[in-house]
Scaffold this active site. Structure first.
Site, PDB file in Angstrom:
ATOM      1  N   TYR A  81     -20.556  13.074   1.634  1.00 33.78           N
ATOM      2  CA  TYR A  81     -20.164  13.715   2.895  1.00 33.78           C
ATOM      3  C   TYR A  81     -21.268  13.496   3.918  1.00 33.78           C
ATOM      4  O   TYR A  81     -22.443  13.763   3.632  1.00 33.78           O
ATOM      5  CB  TYR A  81     -19.927  15.211   2.707  1.00 33.78           C
ATOM      6  CG  TYR A  81     -18.449  15.529   2.733  1.00 33.78           C
ATOM      7  CD1 TYR A  81     -17.687  15.181   3.845  1.00 33.78           C
ATOM      8  CD2 TYR A  81     -17.828  16.144   1.662  1.00 33.78           C
ATOM      9  CE1 TYR A  81     -16.332  15.438   3.868  1.00 33.78           C
ATOM     10  CE2 TYR A  81     -16.467  16.403   1.686  1.00 33.78           C
ATOM     11  CZ  TYR A  81     -15.729  16.041   2.801  1.00 33.78           C
ATOM     12  OH  TYR A  81     -14.391  16.293   2.837  1.00 33.78           O
ATOM     13  N   GLU A 132     -20.846  14.111   7.723  1.00 35.57           N
ATOM     14  CA  GLU A 132     -20.418  14.405   9.093  1.00 35.57           C
ATOM     15  C   GLU A 132     -21.599  14.276  10.051  1.00 35.57           C
ATOM     16  O   GLU A 132     -22.705  14.734   9.743  1.00 35.57           O
ATOM     17  CB  GLU A 132     -19.860  15.828   9.215  1.00 35.57           C
ATOM     18  CG  GLU A 132     -18.432  15.945   8.755  1.00 35.57           C
ATOM     19  CD  GLU A 132     -18.343  16.648   7.437  1.00 35.57           C
ATOM     20  OE1 GLU A 132     -19.265  16.457   6.608  1.00 35.57           O
ATOM     21  OE2 GLU A 132     -17.357  17.377   7.236  1.00 35.57           O
ATOM     22  N   ASP A 148      -6.980  -2.675  23.271  1.00 37.87           N
ATOM     23  CA  ASP A 148      -6.753  -2.533  21.834  1.00 37.87           C
ATOM     24  C   ASP A 148      -6.718  -3.949  21.282  1.00 37.87           C
ATOM     25  O   ASP A 148      -5.713  -4.655  21.402  1.00 37.87           O
ATOM     26  CB  ASP A 148      -5.433  -1.796  21.569  1.00 37.87           C
ATOM     27  CG  ASP A 148      -5.176  -1.641  20.071  1.00 37.87           C
ATOM     28  OD1 ASP A 148      -5.841  -2.345  19.275  1.00 37.87           O
ATOM     29  OD2 ASP A 148      -4.305  -0.829  19.694  1.00 37.87           O
ATOM     30  N   THR A 205      -9.046  -2.820  14.648  1.00 37.69           N
ATOM     31  CA  THR A 205      -9.061  -2.662  13.193  1.00 37.69           C
ATOM     32  C   THR A 205      -9.991  -3.721  12.628  1.00 37.69           C
ATOM     33  O   THR A 205     -10.311  -4.706  13.295  1.00 37.69           O
ATOM     34  CB  THR A 205      -7.659  -2.853  12.586  1.00 37.69           C
ATOM     35  OG1 THR A 205      -7.113  -4.070  13.093  1.00 37.69           O
ATOM     36  CG2 THR A 205      -6.735  -1.710  12.933  1.00 37.69           C
ATOM     37  N   LYS A 217      -7.762  -7.314   9.915  1.00 39.52           N
ATOM     38  CA  LYS A 217      -6.800  -8.381  10.248  1.00 39.52           C
ATOM     39  C   LYS A 217      -7.536  -9.723  10.212  1.00 39.52           C
ATOM     40  O   LYS A 217      -8.111 -10.030   9.181  1.00 39.52           O
ATOM     41  CB  LYS A 217      -6.132  -8.060  11.583  1.00 39.52           C
ATOM     42  CG  LYS A 217      -5.315  -6.741  11.511  1.00 39.52           C
ATOM     43  CD  LYS A 217      -4.488  -6.501  12.745  1.00 39.52           C
ATOM     44  CE  LYS A 217      -3.548  -5.326  12.592  1.00 39.52           C
ATOM     45  NZ  LYS A 217      -4.146  -4.029  12.877  1.00 39.52           N
ATOM     46  N   ARG A 276      -9.950  -2.262   5.174  1.00 42.06           N
ATOM     47  CA  ARG A 276      -8.897  -1.607   5.968  1.00 42.06           C
ATOM     48  C   ARG A 276      -9.518  -0.433   6.719  1.00 42.06           C
ATOM     49  O   ARG A 276      -9.827   0.604   6.135  1.00 42.06           O
ATOM     50  CB  ARG A 276      -7.793  -1.118   5.030  1.00 42.06           C
ATOM     51  CG  ARG A 276      -6.688  -0.315   5.676  1.00 42.06           C
ATOM     52  CD  ARG A 276      -5.479  -0.321   4.808  1.00 42.06           C
ATOM     53  NE  ARG A 276      -5.010  -1.681   4.654  1.00 42.06           N
ATOM     54  CZ  ARG A 276      -4.209  -2.311   5.521  1.00 42.06           C
ATOM     55  NH1 ARG A 276      -3.758  -1.687   6.584  1.00 42.06           N
ATOM     56  NH2 ARG A 276      -3.861  -3.571   5.321  1.00 42.06           N
TER      57      ARG A 276
HETATM   58  N1  DSN Z   1       1.029  -2.601  11.558  1.00 41.05           N
HETATM   59  C1  DSN Z   1       0.164  -3.497  12.292  1.00 41.05           C
HETATM   60  C2  DSN Z   1       0.786  -4.822  12.475  1.00 41.05           C
HETATM   61  O1  DSN Z   1       1.409  -5.306  11.542  1.00 41.05           O
HETATM   62  O2  DSN Z   1       0.644  -5.437  13.512  1.00 41.05           O
HETATM   63  C3  DSN Z   1      -0.290  -2.926  13.578  1.00 41.05           C
HETATM   64  O3  DSN Z   1      -0.738  -1.646  13.402  1.00 41.05           O
END
Ligand code: DSN
Length: 425
Positions: free
Chosen positions: A61, A63, A207, A233, A236, A242
């Site tokens: 933990y 925080e 984004d 994110t 990708k 993730r």
């Molecule tokens: N679910 C993702 C995608 O496949 O683009 C975006 O959050």
């Protein structure tokens, strides 16, 4: 057990204690190895990233932020977070990085929290034209708590309707203008958005979840010099764990940090933060830059080749890792195409295309991405083969995996992935 034995990777112990879950881990790996993974938002993290994820840092933990925690015992996780922050800032040339968001949606929540009050207006891309759930759709907190105004794409070019962006900004005077989404095959004109945001006194937010990996590899222009804040994110094209992260201008540091913790999140996931640090180090290598460039080259070839098979790429092609294809010319729905490809060992997703006459769960399009197959080492020749396999599955295939066409394509898929294995044995 010796001092160097690492508890996080003790598969034999898991298999002995919980063969059911151990079996899922292995069969998921076999699923990845056994088919073509073309979902544009997925990738294969390295064993090094996975090792950090499966570590005892998960127990802690912490925080707060490094040096300012609410619990004792944070000296080691502080080192991991400091490394992640410094590497992230260096990778993107950012003033400040917050590496605690648990996901893209959590990162986006924090951006709303930092800059907007309930009822404030945001101008963002509409979901059916390529945006994202968290960009003000009615199903999401973002559309329930904020006043979302949406721009779309131009009917002819199928690319962002920049005139509409400017017109809506003038009309609605949004607090925040957001660029980015989940199904945008073309580069975004960040300078244009910056100018419009400045003209109407708005915060400019990008984004970059989908394309941040291409930015990290210096394969496309970066939004970081132009935007007030960039959320993304890490799993990708970037190929990390993730998770999510935010970079921003120095003047927004305090607002972003307060919005991530304590406003939106509690304890950060220190194992994932360590894995992000590993990933940011990987992304700074020449090998990763070559990978990012190849992802785009593969994507362009795949999009063109699918077009030659009658599966039209919207906007006429792609500049990125993904292309969006209109199936109306081959008289197949997105849902049917997804099911037929699935039966043939090809994983991709149905996707709404701009001005889609179908409902979202049927859709008239598919979205294909090249992050995974490029990680496997495939190049442009393989993209042409993949286009043939997709086209055959879509136009002649069947949702039944036992159908002779499904079986035949699956054999060809097996041959291809056998030559370019994911997670080689
Ligand atoms: N679910 C993702 C995608 O496949 O683009 C975006 O959050």
């Amino acid at each position: 057990m010796s001092d160097t034995t690492f508890y996080g990777s003790d598969y034999a112990a898991l298999q002995a204690f919980d063969p059911e879950i151990a079996g899922v881990l292995v069969s998921e790996l076999e699923r990845l190895r056994g088919g073509l993974q073309l979902i544009a938002s997925e990738n294969f993290s390295s064993p090094e990233v996975l090792t950090a994820l499966g570590s005892t840092l998960s127990n802690k933990y912490a925080e707060g932020y490094p040096g300012r925690r609410y619990y004792g015992g944070c000296s080691e996780v502080d080192k991991a977070e400091e490394l992640a922050i410094e590497r992230c800032k260096a990778l993107f040339g950012a003033d400040h990085a917050n590496v605690q968001p648990h996901s893209g949606a959590s990162a986006n929540q924090a951006v709303y929290g930092a800059f907007m009050q309930p009822g404030d207006t945001i101008l963002a891309m509409s979901l059916p034209h390529g945006g994202h759930l968290t960009h003000g759709t009615k199903m999401s907190f973002s559309g329930k708590w904020f006043n979302a105004v949406h721009y779309g794409v131009d009917k002819d070019t199928e690319d962002i309707d920049y005139e509409e962006v400017e017109r809506l900004a003038k009309e609605h005077r949004p607090k925040v203008i957001l660029a980015g989404g989940s199904a945008i095959p073309r580069l975004i004109d960040f300078e244009f958005f910056r100018r419009v945001a400045d003209e109407f006194g708005a915060i400019f937010w990008v984004d970059a979840a989908h394309f941040i990996g291409l930015v990290a590899g210096k394969a496309i222009p970066s939004p970081v010099p132009h935007a007030d804040v960039v959320s993304f994110t890490t799993h990708k094209v970037l190929r990390g764990p993730r998770s999510g992260a935010i970079v921003c201008k120095e003047e927004h540091r305090a607002a972003i940090d307060r919005a991530v913790f304590p406003m939106m999140q509690g304890g950060p996931q220190m194992h994932t933060i360590a894995a992000k640090a590993v990933n940011f180090k990987e992304c700074a290598t020449p090998e990763y830059a070559a990978y990012a460039a190849q992802v785009i080259e593969n994507s362009k070839v795949l999009a063109t080749a699918l077009g030659e098979h009658g599966i039209r790429p919207t906007t006429g092609g792609t500049d990125t890792h993904l292309s969006l294809h209109d199936l109306q010319g081959v008289l197949v729905t997105g849902a049917d195409a997804e099911a037929r490809c699935d039966a043939a060992g090809i994983t991709l997703n149905k996707n709404a295309i701009p001005f889609d006459p179908q409902k979202p769960n049927i859709a008239s399009g598919i979205r294909v991405g090249t992050p995974c197959v490029t990680t496997q080492g495939m190049g442009t020749d393989e993209m042409r083969t993949i286009a043939e396999l997709i086209a055959r599955a879509v136009t002649e295939g069947d949702a039944d995996a036992q159908h002779p066409v499904s079986v035949e394509i699956r054999e060809q898929v097996n041959d291809l992935v056998g030559r370019f294995p994911a997670y080689p044995r």
